[in-house]
Scaffold this motif. Structure first.
Motif, PDB file in Angstrom:
ATOM      1  N   SER B  37       1.006  -0.795  -0.249  1.00  0.00           N
ATOM      2  CA  SER B  37      -0.237   0.233   0.207  1.00  0.00           C
ATOM      3  C   SER B  37       0.778   1.451   0.016  1.00  0.00           C
ATOM      4  O   SER B  37       0.600   2.278  -0.578  1.00  0.00           O
ATOM      5  CB  SER B  37      -1.209  -0.051   0.989  1.00  0.00           C
ATOM      6  N   ALA B  38       1.832   1.135   0.603  1.00  0.00           N
ATOM      7  CA  ALA B  38       3.230   2.191   0.592  1.00  0.00           C
ATOM      8  C   ALA B  38       3.684   2.129  -0.718  1.00  0.00           C
ATOM      9  O   ALA B  38       4.000   3.490  -0.936  1.00  0.00           O
ATOM     10  CB  ALA B  38       3.568   2.088   1.494  1.00  0.00           C
ATOM     11  N   PHE B  39       3.933   1.582  -0.880  1.00  0.00           N
ATOM     12  CA  PHE B  39       4.590   1.228  -2.751  1.00  0.00           C
ATOM     13  C   PHE B  39       3.833   2.322  -3.501  1.00  0.00           C
ATOM     14  O   PHE B  39       3.753   2.702  -3.942  1.00  0.00           O
ATOM     15  CB  PHE B  39       4.660   0.096  -3.567  1.00  0.00           C
ATOM     16  N   ILE B  40       1.832   1.863  -3.461  1.00  0.00           N
ATOM     17  CA  ILE B  40       1.268   2.207  -4.296  1.00  0.00           C
ATOM     18  C   ILE B  40       0.560   3.657  -3.897  1.00  0.00           C
ATOM     19  O   ILE B  40       0.980   4.619  -5.528  1.00  0.00           O
ATOM     20  CB  ILE B  40      -0.367   1.246  -4.059  1.00  0.00           C
ATOM     21  N   ARG B 305      -7.297  -4.065  -3.671  1.00  0.00           N
ATOM     22  CA  ARG B 305      -7.943  -3.452  -2.485  1.00  0.00           C
ATOM     23  C   ARG B 305      -7.062  -2.033  -2.447  1.00  0.00           C
ATOM     24  O   ARG B 305      -7.554  -1.207  -1.804  1.00  0.00           O
ATOM     25  CB  ARG B 305      -6.648  -3.608  -0.894  1.00  0.00           C
ATOM     26  N   TRP B 306      -5.953  -1.900  -3.084  1.00  0.00           N
ATOM     27  CA  TRP B 306      -5.507  -0.206  -2.996  1.00  0.00           C
ATOM     28  C   TRP B 306      -5.751   0.360  -4.453  1.00  0.00           C
ATOM     29  O   TRP B 306      -4.885   1.416  -4.589  1.00  0.00           O
ATOM     30  CB  TRP B 306      -4.106  -0.479  -2.536  1.00  0.00           C
ATOM     31  N   THR B 307      -6.177   0.039  -4.857  1.00  0.00           N
ATOM     32  CA  THR B 307      -6.417  -0.035  -6.129  1.00  0.00           C
ATOM     33  C   THR B 307      -7.949   0.473  -5.944  1.00  0.00           C
ATOM     34  O   THR B 307      -8.554   1.649  -7.273  1.00  0.00           O
ATOM     35  CB  THR B 307      -6.176  -0.959  -7.477  1.00  0.00           C
ATOM     36  N   ILE B 308      -9.007  -0.253  -5.814  1.00  0.00           N
ATOM     37  CA  ILE B 308     -10.332   0.497  -6.022  1.00  0.00           C
ATOM     38  C   ILE B 308     -11.475   0.490  -4.888  1.00  0.00           C
ATOM     39  O   ILE B 308     -10.918  -0.175  -4.077  1.00  0.00           O
ATOM     40  CB  ILE B 308     -11.060  -1.292  -7.407  1.00  0.00           C
ATOM     41  N   PRO B 309     -12.007   1.955  -5.211  1.00  0.00           N
ATOM     42  CA  PRO B 309     -12.637   2.455  -4.069  1.00  0.00           C
ATOM     43  C   PRO B 309     -13.696   1.561  -4.077  1.00  0.00           C
ATOM     44  O   PRO B 309     -14.278   0.232  -4.393  1.00  0.00           O
ATOM     45  CB  PRO B 309     -13.129   3.697  -4.772  1.00  0.00           C
ATOM     46  N   ARG B 310     -14.502   1.632  -2.249  1.00  0.00           N
ATOM     47  CA  ARG B 310     -15.711   1.033  -1.816  1.00  0.00           C
ATOM     48  C   ARG B 310     -16.792   1.297  -2.362  1.00  0.00           C
ATOM     49  O   ARG B 310     -16.883   2.013  -2.892  1.00  0.00           O
ATOM     50  CB  ARG B 310     -15.481   0.822  -0.675  1.00  0.00           C
ATOM     51  N   PHE B 311     -17.551   0.240  -3.172  1.00  0.00           N
ATOM     52  CA  PHE B 311     -19.101   0.237  -2.904  1.00  0.00           C
ATOM     53  C   PHE B 311     -20.073   0.743  -2.598  1.00  0.00           C
ATOM     54  O   PHE B 311     -19.420   0.456  -1.087  1.00  0.00           O
ATOM     55  CB  PHE B 311     -19.148  -1.643  -3.316  1.00  0.00           C
ATOM     56  N   ARG B 312     -20.739   1.067  -3.383  1.00  0.00           N
ATOM     57  CA  ARG B 312     -22.206   1.526  -2.420  1.00  0.00           C
ATOM     58  C   ARG B 312     -22.787  -0.057  -0.831  1.00  0.00           C
ATOM     59  O   ARG B 312     -22.593  -0.362  -1.888  1.00  0.00           O
ATOM     60  CB  ARG B 312     -22.875   2.685  -2.814  1.00  0.00           C
ATOM     61  N   TYR B 313     -23.956   0.447  -0.747  1.00  0.00           N
ATOM     62  CA  TYR B 313     -24.331  -1.020  -0.475  1.00  0.00           C
ATOM     63  C   TYR B 313     -25.315  -1.232  -0.741  1.00  0.00           C
ATOM     64  O   TYR B 313     -25.151  -2.834  -1.464  1.00  0.00           O
ATOM     65  CB  TYR B 313     -24.737  -0.136   1.192  1.00  0.00           C
ATOM     66  N   ASP B 314     -26.472   0.032  -1.896  1.00  0.00           N
ATOM     67  CA  ASP B 314     -27.213  -1.204  -2.230  1.00  0.00           C
ATOM     68  C   ASP B 314     -26.128  -1.333  -3.978  1.00  0.00           C
ATOM     69  O   ASP B 314     -26.839  -2.283  -4.698  1.00  0.00           O
ATOM     70  CB  ASP B 314     -27.890   0.410  -3.348  1.00  0.00           C
ATOM     71  N   GLN B 315     -25.443  -0.603  -4.571  1.00  0.00           N
ATOM     72  CA  GLN B 315     -24.587  -1.203  -5.505  1.00  0.00           C
ATOM     73  C   GLN B 315     -24.018  -2.354  -5.577  1.00  0.00           C
ATOM     74  O   GLN B 315     -23.970  -3.608  -6.348  1.00  0.00           O
ATOM     75  CB  GLN B 315     -23.124  -0.265  -5.509  1.00  0.00           C
ATOM     76  N   LEU B 316     -23.352  -3.149  -3.750  1.00  0.00           N
ATOM     77  CA  LEU B 316     -23.027  -4.082  -3.450  1.00  0.00           C
ATOM     78  C   LEU B 316     -24.032  -5.089  -3.208  1.00  0.00           C
ATOM     79  O   LEU B 316     -24.162  -6.795  -3.604  1.00  0.00           O
ATOM     80  CB  LEU B 316     -22.408  -4.160  -1.841  1.00  0.00           C
ATOM     81  N   MET B 317     -25.295  -4.745  -3.133  1.00  0.00           N
ATOM     82  CA  MET B 317     -26.415  -5.843  -3.168  1.00  0.00           C
ATOM     83  C   MET B 317     -27.265  -6.398  -4.802  1.00  0.00           C
ATOM     84  O   MET B 317     -27.667  -7.738  -4.753  1.00  0.00           O
ATOM     85  CB  MET B 317     -27.536  -5.099  -2.187  1.00  0.00           C
ATOM     86  N   ASN B 318     -26.861  -5.140  -5.745  1.00  0.00           N
ATOM     87  CA  ASN B 318     -27.766  -5.176  -6.563  1.00  0.00           C
ATOM     88  C   ASN B 318     -26.566  -5.824  -7.390  1.00  0.00           C
ATOM     89  O   ASN B 318     -26.481  -7.257  -8.387  1.00  0.00           O
ATOM     90  CB  ASN B 318     -27.650  -3.917  -7.168  1.00  0.00           C
TER      91      ASN B 318
END
Lengths: 172, 343
Positions: B37-40, B305-318
């Motif tokens: 993560s530090a390198f990224i 983990r250090w490249t893609i941002p988090r999903f929103r909860y409804d996006q996750l369920m969809n």
């Protein structure tokens, strides 16, 4: 009776399952009851393993412990059920029924244990040993018992559709 | 010594070796996570303790052990202590069915490099992952903290949803192999017949579900620190927190091992048997192949983990219910039809 590993495991698992079942119905906190029920399922799954029924044992863990009890705990948490304060009410007719049912249960248990020691229930046959594997169980379900199997799947489908209809307030 | 005692000793030594390697791997994947993560992010990361900071995990463990263990006053004390134990036991015991090599011959005894070769194999893995929900849910509930509870509930919903698509991806593999046993699956992937080439859609479904099951970004909603402080383990400190931490990274390693076994040919090194090497060397190369594949996948987990941002909860369920599940069912049906036609 010889004391090999299987006997020791059987005795400890059965004692644990009975104790956890008693704890399950006597706890006042519903979460604790649910946890003891999970422990009970676990010991029963261990007993299935001792009977060489690997598939049924793992399905017990997967379905009962991993799915159904998670939903139970979910419901208890979301409804935030409080401690059961009220003791059992109205002893009159309930106690009569429960005494009758208890007598019947112990009758069945006593019958099994008594005649089991008489030598009617000998060790497992070869067929019983292999029936617990996934292959044998699947073959039986899709040949000899295909009709009840399909019937059960229809029942489940109806239940799923029903659940969706109940959960959805109105259809657009 | 009787045969039983020898078998028992062999199994016990296999368990201790696997546990030792697994726990060391967990400690160093935490280190790897921090360094990568530090390198990224164009920083240095921990590089002070030992050469290149390689002794950092040791220091971290000592720090966590020496911290004060705090239990919230209104928490359910027993369940509060039980939850991290459930998490770690469930995740460590999952490794029992994973074959990390073919066989190794010591003296005239052939030892299978798998702790438990059970008939139900892959179902055991599914059962154990489904039990992993308890640690998270119970810790969230017993802390008596609304953020913990929210984290716990989110996590359970997420794990239950993605278990289904994971199961569907596995069923397609079971159909192809006609067995639930993991070593049969690995043996069928000899040469380049890896399942990733035969089941690319299933591989993607399994990979995404594995990310969701291990609560890693982009699906780390249970511990989304910006919304939930720290999620289900907000109220945990000291070694109890460390157990959750260990369980999370153990889950990452075990998911990687599972993906390797099911889709990347497990310990198979293509055409190794054609080189005519001594059997001992072959066994060692196979184990190293397995470890290399797992390490590469763990790196992939960190990288994502250090490249893609988090999903929103409804996006996750969809994603789980409207894309992954239908895709899994379609994959299963197509696999079944193709297998019928090829028969």
């Amino acid at each position: 009776m010889k004391f090999d590993l299987e006997t020791v495991l059987f005795i400890s698992l059965s004692v644990l399952s009975v104790v956890s079942a008693i704890y399950m119905i006597t706890r006042k906190n519903p979460i604790n009851s649910a946890l003891f029920l999970i422990l009970n399922f676990f010991t029963v799954s261990g007993l299935y393993l001792l009977l060489k029924a690997q598939f049924i044992a793992i399905i017990q863990v997967l379905v009962y412990m991993g799915a159904i009890m998670v939903l139970f705990i979910f419901v208890i948490m979301l409804l935030n059920l409080q401690f059961q304060k009220k003791k059992l009410e109205s002893y009159s007719y309930k106690s009569l029924t429960s005494i009758l049912l208890a007598i019947m249960l112990f009758g069945i248990l006593g019958y099994t244990v008594y005649f089991g020691f008489e030598g009617k229930f000998k060790g497992m046959s070869d067929k019983a040993l292999e029936i617990g594997t996934a292959e044998k169980l699947g073959a039986e379900l899709f040949t000899n018992y295909s009709f009840p199997f399909e019937l059960a799947s229809f029942l489940l489908l109806a239940a799923i559709v029903g659940a969706i209809v109940l959960a959805k307030k109105k259809f657009e | 010594m009787s045969e039983f005692v020898i078998e028992l000793l062999i199994t016990l030594s296999k368990i201790s070796v696997v546990l030792a390697v697994l726990l060391t791997g967990v400690a160093y994947s935490v280190y790897a996570e921090r360094r990568v993560s530090a390198f990224i992010q164009n920083r240095y990361g921990p590089n002070r303790v030992g050469p290149q900071g390689l002794l950092q995990p040791l220091v971290d463990v000592i720090k966590l052990l020496l911290k004060e263990d705090i239990v919230p006053a209104s928490a359910n004390k027993f369940i509060h202590s039980l939850a991290p134990v459930i998490s770690i036991i469930v995740s460590l015991s999952t490794f029992a069915v994973i074959p990390f090599g073919d066989t190794i011959t010591i003296g005239d005894r052939v030892i299978k490099l798998q702790i438990a070769d059970v008939n139900i194999g892959v179902l055991y893995f599914l059962a154990m992952t489904s039990l992993g929900v308890y640690g998270v849910t119970l810790s969230g509930w017993s802390s008596n903290n609304k953020y913990s509870l929210l984290g716990g509930l989110r996590s359970s919903a997420q794990m239950i949803s993605y278990e289904l698509s994971m199961g569907l991806a596995i069923i397609a593999i079971i159909l192809m192999n006609g067995s639930l046993q993991l070593d049969v699956m690995v043996n069928n992937q000899a040469g380049w017949k890896w399942n990733i080439f035969l089941q690319p859609v299933g591989f993607i479904i399994f990979l995404v579900s594995a990310f969701a099951e291990t609560n890693r970004t982009p699906f780390d909603l249970p511990e989304a620190e910006q919304e939930l402080v720290g999620g289900y383990h907000t109220e945990y400190s000291s070694m109890k927190f460390a157990l959750f931490f260990l369980a999370e990274y153990a889950n990452v390693i075990i998911s990687s091992a599972m993906i390797t076994t099911i889709y990347l040919g497990g310990w198979q090194f293509p055409y190794l048997q054609d080189f005519g090497l001594p059997p001992m060397l072959v066994s060692i190369i196979q184990i190293l192949t397995f470890v290399t594949k797992v390490v590469a996948l763990v790196f992939f987990f960190i990288w994502v983990r250090w490249t893609i941002p988090r999903f929103r909860y409804d996006q996750l369920m969809n994603l789980g219910w409207k894309i992954m599940l239908p895709l899994g069912i379609a994959n299963l049906v197509v696999t079944a039809i193709v297998l019928m036609l090829l028969k």
